[in-house]
Motif scaffolding. Structure first.
Motif, PDB file in Angstrom:
ATOM      1  N   MET A 223      31.111 -57.094  26.458  1.00 57.16           N
ATOM      2  CA  MET A 223      30.858 -56.332  25.496  1.00 57.16           C
ATOM      3  C   MET A 223      31.568 -55.199  25.131  1.00 57.16           C
ATOM      4  O   MET A 223      31.760 -54.838  23.762  1.00 57.16           O
ATOM      5  CB  MET A 223      29.461 -55.398  26.071  1.00 57.16           C
ATOM      6  N   ILE A 224      32.415 -54.646  25.741  1.00 57.31           N
ATOM      7  CA  ILE A 224      33.297 -53.437  25.638  1.00 57.31           C
ATOM      8  C   ILE A 224      34.525 -54.356  24.752  1.00 57.31           C
ATOM      9  O   ILE A 224      34.803 -53.728  23.694  1.00 57.31           O
ATOM     10  CB  ILE A 224      34.205 -53.166  26.772  1.00 57.31           C
ATOM     11  N   LEU A 225      35.151 -55.487  25.208  1.00 57.68           N
ATOM     12  CA  LEU A 225      36.133 -56.062  24.329  1.00 57.68           C
ATOM     13  C   LEU A 225      35.663 -56.556  22.972  1.00 57.68           C
ATOM     14  O   LEU A 225      36.369 -56.487  22.220  1.00 57.68           O
ATOM     15  CB  LEU A 225      36.649 -57.444  25.079  1.00 57.68           C
ATOM     16  N   LYS A 233      29.685 -44.977  24.807  1.00 58.34           N
ATOM     17  CA  LYS A 233      28.745 -45.313  24.144  1.00 58.34           C
ATOM     18  C   LYS A 233      27.821 -46.481  24.227  1.00 58.34           C
ATOM     19  O   LYS A 233      26.646 -46.309  24.481  1.00 58.34           O
ATOM     20  CB  LYS A 233      29.367 -45.730  22.790  1.00 58.34           C
ATOM     21  N   LEU A 234      28.381 -47.784  25.084  1.00 56.71           N
ATOM     22  CA  LEU A 234      27.433 -48.629  25.381  1.00 56.71           C
ATOM     23  C   LEU A 234      26.663 -48.132  26.705  1.00 56.71           C
ATOM     24  O   LEU A 234      25.656 -48.738  26.917  1.00 56.71           O
ATOM     25  CB  LEU A 234      28.603 -49.822  26.170  1.00 56.71           C
ATOM     26  N   ARG A 235      27.330 -47.429  27.749  1.00 51.97           N
ATOM     27  CA  ARG A 235      26.461 -46.679  28.591  1.00 51.97           C
ATOM     28  C   ARG A 235      25.307 -46.211  28.224  1.00 51.97           C
ATOM     29  O   ARG A 235      24.096 -46.097  28.516  1.00 51.97           O
ATOM     30  CB  ARG A 235      27.077 -46.068  29.401  1.00 51.97           C
ATOM     31  N   SER A 236      25.424 -45.233  26.992  1.00 53.63           N
ATOM     32  CA  SER A 236      24.344 -44.399  26.407  1.00 53.63           C
ATOM     33  C   SER A 236      23.415 -45.401  26.040  1.00 53.63           C
ATOM     34  O   SER A 236      22.022 -45.105  25.984  1.00 53.63           O
ATOM     35  CB  SER A 236      25.053 -43.548  25.263  1.00 53.63           C
ATOM     36  N   ASP A 237      23.822 -46.469  25.150  1.00 50.48           N
ATOM     37  CA  ASP A 237      22.791 -47.536  24.425  1.00 50.48           C
ATOM     38  C   ASP A 237      21.713 -48.000  25.445  1.00 50.48           C
ATOM     39  O   ASP A 237      20.671 -48.409  25.347  1.00 50.48           O
ATOM     40  CB  ASP A 237      23.508 -48.525  23.814  1.00 50.48           C
ATOM     41  N   VAL A 238      22.045 -48.184  27.035  1.00 51.41           N
ATOM     42  CA  VAL A 238      21.439 -48.774  27.968  1.00 51.41           C
ATOM     43  C   VAL A 238      20.313 -47.716  28.518  1.00 51.41           C
ATOM     44  O   VAL A 238      19.375 -48.116  28.925  1.00 51.41           O
ATOM     45  CB  VAL A 238      21.946 -49.078  29.125  1.00 51.41           C
ATOM     46  N   CYS A 239      20.707 -46.465  28.241  1.00 53.73           N
ATOM     47  CA  CYS A 239      19.546 -45.316  28.782  1.00 53.73           C
ATOM     48  C   CYS A 239      18.508 -45.219  27.888  1.00 53.73           C
ATOM     49  O   CYS A 239      18.704 -44.875  26.648  1.00 53.73           O
ATOM     50  CB  CYS A 239      20.451 -44.219  28.983  1.00 53.73           C
ATOM     51  N   THR A 240      17.307 -44.937  28.478  1.00 48.50           N
ATOM     52  CA  THR A 240      16.267 -44.622  27.776  1.00 48.50           C
ATOM     53  C   THR A 240      15.588 -43.376  28.292  1.00 48.50           C
ATOM     54  O   THR A 240      15.682 -43.184  29.434  1.00 48.50           O
ATOM     55  CB  THR A 240      15.164 -45.565  27.559  1.00 48.50           C
ATOM     56  N   THR A 245      17.569 -46.491  34.170  1.00 47.63           N
ATOM     57  CA  THR A 245      19.061 -46.337  34.130  1.00 47.63           C
ATOM     58  C   THR A 245      19.454 -45.088  34.462  1.00 47.63           C
ATOM     59  O   THR A 245      20.414 -44.734  35.050  1.00 47.63           O
ATOM     60  CB  THR A 245      19.508 -47.004  32.914  1.00 47.63           C
ATOM     61  N   ILE A 246      18.791 -44.132  33.376  1.00 42.24           N
ATOM     62  CA  ILE A 246      19.345 -42.834  33.692  1.00 42.24           C
ATOM     63  C   ILE A 246      19.011 -42.099  35.059  1.00 42.24           C
ATOM     64  O   ILE A 246      19.788 -41.219  35.407  1.00 42.24           O
ATOM     65  CB  ILE A 246      18.614 -41.830  32.672  1.00 42.24           C
ATOM     66  N   HIS A 247      17.920 -42.570  35.736  1.00 43.02           N
ATOM     67  CA  HIS A 247      17.804 -42.149  37.131  1.00 43.02           C
ATOM     68  C   HIS A 247      18.678 -42.768  38.164  1.00 43.02           C
ATOM     69  O   HIS A 247      19.232 -42.154  38.966  1.00 43.02           O
ATOM     70  CB  HIS A 247      16.258 -42.730  37.652  1.00 43.02           C
TER      71      HIS A 247
END
Length: 278
Positions: A223-225, A233-240, A245-247
């Motif tokens: 996904m990065i490539l 940015k991709l990490r942030s997209d996973v967090c709700t 994930t944020i925990h």
């Protein structure tokens, strides 16, 4: 330089490799799988029959004579341990011709050091691969010596294009590549092992957890490539908000994961730079 020059034969480019360890297996394995170089055009030298057997089984030519590799091949890969490089180059220097292209894979051995050990005018490049080249998912960076030009760079890039990502970089970046990718593969394996252990702790069978962890790492990297997005940015997209994930990320930050990985890259890079000063 020696008068007799190595030139491509009717069967195409001939690639020789001095050294038969893991890095040789990785890069040559990628070349073989890609079909860029026929196995009969590959010659590998090493003192140990045990290491050479792997290449015999693949159909490559093998020898205990390093200098014979120069006589038989056009492109010479140096895949020995860094401290052995001076001894090897002294041994083969009389056979180096203007038509040879010499590519060093030795960690921490600079182009400046290499050029002092070969005849004036020799075409040298320095590259840093990583182990996944063997499955054509590797990362390779390279730099040119003072007598290597665009032709040599294009040739090497073409040879390695099926090994994974291959980029020409300024030489100082090579030691950083060692820290982030050459050694970095081991960091990822350690992280994968920890993911598996965590899943096993929570009740999942190890075999199932291993497959899922591996696919998770593979998918995240692709996904990065493919998106070109920064990992943050991709990490942030996973967090709700308030989600799982944020925990989990909070626990990783408390454990110092980010700082520890940065320190690991720095340590490996620094060690690579020290190798050329010995």
């Amino acid at each position: 330089m020696a008068a007799a020059a190595a030139v491509p034969g009717p069967g195409g480019l001939r690639v020789g490799c001095i050294g038969a360890g893991k890095m040789a297996r990785g890069v040559l394995g990628g070349l073989i799988q890609s079909g860029k170089v026929p196995v009969q055009n590959i010659t590998v030298s090493a003192p140990s029959d045990h290491n050479l057997q792997h290449f015999r089984d693949r159909g490559c030519n093998t020898t205990h004579s390093n200098i014979s590799v120069l006589y038989q091949c056009d492109v010479i890969l140096l895949a020995t341990k860094p401290h052995v490089i001076p001894q090897v180059l002294v041994e083969v220097t009389s056979a180096v011709t203007a038509d040879h292209v010499i590519v060093s894979m030795a960690a921490g051995v600079s182009l400046h050091t290499l050029e002092k050990l070969v005849p004036s005018g020799a075409r040298l490049l320095r590259m840093c691969p990583n182990l996944p080249c063997v499955i054509q998912e590797g990362s390779v960076v390279f730099s040119r010596g003072s007598c290597a030009g665009q032709e040599e760079a294009d040739m090497l890039r073409d040879l390695l294009s099926e090994c994974g990502v291959c980029e020409e970089v300024p030489e100082p970046y090579i030691d950083i590549h060692t820290g982030i990718s050459g050694s970095g593969v081991a960091y990822v394996y350690l992280f994968a092992e920890a993911l598996v252990d965590g899943a096993v702790k929570m009740g999942m069978p190890s075999a199932v957890a291993t497959r899922i962890a591996a696919q998770t790492l593979l998918g995240a990297g692709k996904m990065i490539l493919e998106t070109g997005e920064h990992p943050a940015k991709l990490r942030s997209d996973v967090c709700t908000p308030g989600g799982t994930t944020i925990h989990a990320l909070h626990e990783l930050e408390k454990g110092g994961l980010r700082a520890t990985v940065i320190n690991a890259v720095e340590a490996a890079t620094t060690r690579a730079r020290e190798l050329d000063k010995r």
